[in-house]
Design a protein around this motif. Sequence first.
Motif, PDB file in Angstrom:
ATOM      1  N   LEU A   6      43.962  40.391  50.849  1.00 27.27           N
ATOM      2  CA  LEU A   6      43.576  40.709  49.487  1.00 27.27           C
ATOM      3  C   LEU A   6      44.252  39.712  48.561  1.00 27.27           C
ATOM      4  O   LEU A   6      45.383  39.290  48.812  1.00 27.27           O
ATOM      5  CB  LEU A   6      44.038  42.124  49.127  1.00 27.27           C
ATOM      6  CG  LEU A   6      43.535  43.241  50.033  1.00 27.27           C
ATOM      7  CD1 LEU A   6      44.221  44.548  49.677  1.00 27.27           C
ATOM      8  CD2 LEU A   6      42.026  43.364  49.934  1.00 27.27           C
ATOM      9  N   ARG A   7      43.565  39.350  47.496  1.00 24.15           N
ATOM     10  CA  ARG A   7      44.149  38.435  46.510  1.00 24.15           C
ATOM     11  C   ARG A   7      43.849  38.957  45.111  1.00 24.15           C
ATOM     12  O   ARG A   7      42.702  39.302  44.806  1.00 24.15           O
ATOM     13  CB  ARG A   7      43.556  37.039  46.659  1.00 24.15           C
ATOM     14  CG  ARG A   7      44.133  36.046  45.653  1.00 24.15           C
ATOM     15  CD  ARG A   7      43.571  34.676  45.815  1.00 24.15           C
ATOM     16  NE  ARG A   7      42.209  34.674  45.261  1.00 24.15           N
ATOM     17  CZ  ARG A   7      41.384  33.647  45.338  1.00 24.15           C
ATOM     18  NH1 ARG A   7      41.735  32.561  45.971  1.00 24.15           N
ATOM     19  NH2 ARG A   7      40.190  33.728  44.802  1.00 24.15           N
ATOM     20  N   VAL A   8      44.870  39.044  44.301  1.00 25.49           N
ATOM     21  CA  VAL A   8      44.698  39.353  42.880  1.00 25.49           C
ATOM     22  C   VAL A   8      45.184  38.144  42.098  1.00 25.49           C
ATOM     23  O   VAL A   8      46.173  37.506  42.469  1.00 25.49           O
ATOM     24  CB  VAL A   8      45.452  40.630  42.436  1.00 25.49           C
ATOM     25  CG1 VAL A   8      44.859  41.863  43.065  1.00 25.49           C
ATOM     26  CG2 VAL A   8      46.920  40.531  42.731  1.00 25.49           C
ATOM     27  N   THR A   9      44.460  37.810  41.036  1.00 25.96           N
ATOM     28  CA  THR A   9      44.782  36.624  40.245  1.00 25.96           C
ATOM     29  C   THR A   9      44.977  37.018  38.780  1.00 25.96           C
ATOM     30  O   THR A   9      44.198  37.806  38.239  1.00 25.96           O
ATOM     31  CB  THR A   9      43.647  35.581  40.362  1.00 25.96           C
ATOM     32  OG1 THR A   9      43.475  35.251  41.744  1.00 25.96           O
ATOM     33  CG2 THR A   9      43.960  34.317  39.576  1.00 25.96           C
ATOM     34  N   ASN A  10      46.002  36.461  38.182  1.00 22.47           N
ATOM     35  CA  ASN A  10      46.243  36.674  36.758  1.00 22.47           C
ATOM     36  C   ASN A  10      45.244  35.826  35.990  1.00 22.47           C
ATOM     37  O   ASN A  10      45.363  34.603  35.934  1.00 22.47           O
ATOM     38  CB  ASN A  10      47.685  36.287  36.402  1.00 22.47           C
ATOM     39  CG  ASN A  10      47.978  36.465  34.931  1.00 22.47           C
ATOM     40  OD1 ASN A  10      47.114  36.833  34.142  1.00 22.47           O
ATOM     41  ND2 ASN A  10      49.224  36.192  34.551  1.00 22.47           N
ATOM     42  N   THR A  11      44.256  36.471  35.397  1.00 29.24           N
ATOM     43  CA  THR A  11      43.229  35.767  34.636  1.00 29.24           C
ATOM     44  C   THR A  11      43.532  35.768  33.137  1.00 29.24           C
ATOM     45  O   THR A  11      42.738  35.264  32.352  1.00 29.24           O
ATOM     46  CB  THR A  11      41.834  36.382  34.874  1.00 29.24           C
ATOM     47  OG1 THR A  11      41.872  37.755  34.481  1.00 29.24           O
ATOM     48  CG2 THR A  11      41.429  36.262  36.331  1.00 29.24           C
TER      49      THR A  11
END
Length: 119
Positions: A8-13
């Motif tokens: 899983l990957r979460v990115t600070n947008t």
Amino acid sequence: MNHEGTYLRVTNTGKSTCAISGYPGLALQGAGHSAMKTTVHRGDTYFAKDPGAHQVTLKPGKSAYADLVWSHAGPSAKAKYLQVSPAGGNAHSVLAFDKDVDGAALSVTAWSATPPGAS
């Protein structure tokens, strides 16, 4: 061994630095987004060592990762979607996840600043 996995990957947008810590909240959903009783093991997975719960600081554009593993050898649940809560709270995303999952059981590591298997 009939183990399958991904990360899983979460990115600070956003435009500001933020932080994430702990483990993602996970739940399987069946056809029509019906809730499935899901068991989640937090810790080492078949493919990756758990870094343990710690804070990961994310500058804009940076990502955090968690290893996600399941098996599909025995009595399997037919999942169609995976609900992911980055911080384990109520805010979540639902992803397509057309997989057979033994006993509706998932294993996941804590969030880390590097992808599973990267040094």
